[in-house]
Design a protein around this motif. Structure first.
Motif, PDB file in Angstrom:
ATOM      1  N   TYR A   1     -60.061  -8.003 -13.496  1.00 25.46           N
ATOM      2  CA  TYR A   1     -61.140  -7.150 -14.010  1.00 25.46           C
ATOM      3  C   TYR A   1     -62.048  -7.867 -15.001  1.00 25.46           C
ATOM      4  O   TYR A   1     -63.155  -7.400 -15.267  1.00 25.46           O
ATOM      5  CB  TYR A   1     -60.605  -5.845 -14.589  1.00 25.46           C
TER       6      TYR A   1
ATOM      7  N   ASP B   1     -59.918 -14.564  -9.673  1.00 27.20           N
ATOM      8  CA  ASP B   1     -60.332 -13.436  -8.842  1.00 27.20           C
ATOM      9  C   ASP B   1     -60.488 -13.870  -7.390  1.00 27.20           C
ATOM     10  O   ASP B   1     -60.059 -13.177  -6.462  1.00 27.20           O
ATOM     11  CB  ASP B   1     -61.651 -12.871  -9.379  1.00 27.20           C
TER      12      ASP B   1
ATOM     13  N   ALA C   1     -56.282  -3.668 -10.832  1.00 28.39           N
ATOM     14  CA  ALA C   1     -56.996  -4.707 -11.570  1.00 28.39           C
ATOM     15  C   ALA C   1     -56.138  -5.189 -12.731  1.00 28.39           C
ATOM     16  O   ALA C   1     -55.456  -4.392 -13.383  1.00 28.39           O
ATOM     17  CB  ALA C   1     -58.329  -4.170 -12.083  1.00 28.39           C
TER      18      ALA C   1
END
Length: 388
Positions: A140, A152, A224
């Motif tokens: 996140y 990510d 997340a």
């Protein structure tokens, strides 16, 4: 009594192990208590001997009636995530919930589920053969730096792509965040379902599969989590993951000989475990390329011979192997990444991701082997801050 299967709403117990998590615990608990789900659910916070304000912050939410807090004292704290989860398992059994219709969900203290996650996951468990479901993971704070962006990409581009493929084979890998397990599946593993393996998530997934439970992956919703902010913290995290994977090699004989798994699942689980060693082969290959560029005649001669080859198949295979996997990972990331427009650093991602892979996993693998050689098996918590 089981509910009608066309409106199946099992009881979810969201287990949050927490050890010195004052930086993230409040937002996590607020997001979990606000989940959009019509069925019953409760949050179980396992405060593992925290010395910061974790207990104080979690206690504020007990009055909601949806959160239970268990404080583990210093005498038993700090023994690893598996030990905390086994304690949580005993607490859940004392609640006398219907085992077949109770789903134990494992979330890190920084984990934030999509608001509709429970409603999306519930139908997966209509089939009594489903033992566990893993949801997709994203970072996140991906916008914070190139390092968090690459984490990510690793989770959304690489891991998610692999998990979707493994779901088709029935050999999904379970993670430590966003893991949903049926209570009866946990009961099939005995009084202590989780082991002391440093990757207790990978370990329990393999053991559930060996027991005949089906494992699924859900790509429709995410959990997340906070990406680590420094290379030092990343190296600690990946060393633990690599060492835990090596510990799971103890399951290789069972994976080969057990008759309950089909051939594709056996091959996939075995290949996934052995994949940890591929980083060393890649490192050797990288070193050879470096030697060749330095002018070592033998390596240079080999490269010259390959470069002079006129076989179209050689060039085709080289291009596919060089650019194919990264293209697939980036395509997956482009579809699933929640940034709009795409990040400004997108043009850097392929090269940066290759450097990231070598810089994170190769040293981590070496450190993991060193730890094993020295019988250093203690659990190390992933730090949250920049300086850790």
């Amino acid at each position: 009594m089981q509910q009608q299967r066309d409106v199946y709403e099992p009881h979810f117990v969201l287990v949050v192990p927490a050890r010195n998590e004052e930086e993230v615990i409040e937002k996590t608990l607020e997001s979990l208590l606000a989940l959009d789900y019509n069925g019953p659910f409760r949050v179980l916070v396992m405060n593992d001997g925290s010395t910061d304000r974790t207990r104080e912050l979690a206690e504020k939410y007990v009055s909601t009636g949806k959160l239970a807090l268990v404080n583990r004292d210093a005498a038993i704290a700090g023994r690893g995530k598996g030990d905390v989860l086994n304690h949580a398992y005993k607490v859940i059994l004392e609640w006398n919930l219907p085992p077949e219709d109770t789903i134990v969900t494992i979330l890190d203290a920084d984990g934030r589920l999509d608001p509709n996650a429970l409603s999306v996951i519930a139908p997966y468990f209509i089939s009594p053969q489903i033992g566990s479901v893993q949801v997709a993971v994203r970072i996140y704070n991906a916008r914070e730096s190139l390092l968090t962006r690459l984490q990510d990409l690793e989770f959304v581009g690489f891991s998610m792509f692999m998990q979707m493929a493994r779901d088709a084979l029935g050999s999904v890998g379970l993670g430590g965040n966003g893991q949903f397990v049926r209570l009866t599946a946990l009961q099939s593993l005995g009084s202590l379902p989780w082991s002391r393996c440093l990757t207790e998530d990978l370990d329990i997934g393999i053991r559930l599969a060996l027991k005949g439970w089906k494992l699924r992956f859900c790509a429709q919703v995410f959990v997340a989590q906070h990406g680590v902010l420094s290379y030092k913290a990343l190296l600690k995290q990946r060393t633990r993951w690599m060492q835990g994977t090596f510990q799971c090699w103890q399951h290789l004989p069972a994976l080969v000989r057990i008759k309950g798994l089909n051939r594709s699942m056996q091959t996939d689980f075995t290949g996934f475990l052995l994949m940890a060693s591929f980083i060393f082969l890649a490192g050797i290959n990288l070193a050879m390329i470096g030697i060749a560029f330095a002018g070592v005649s033998f390596s240079n001669a080999i490269l010259s011979f390959l470069a002079s080859s006129s076989l179209p198949a050689f060039y085709t295979v080289s291009v596919v192997l060089s650019f194919g996997p990264m293209s697939l990972f980036l395509a997956t990331y482009a579809r699933k990444c929640r940034d709009s427009p795409p990040p400004a650093c997108a043009f850097l991602l392929p090269a940066a991701f290759m450097v990231f892979t070598y810089a994170a996993w190769l040293p981590a693998g070496i450190r993991a082997l060193s730890n094993i050689a020295r019988n250093k098996t203690g659990w190390v918590k992933t730090p949250r801050n920049q300086q850790a």
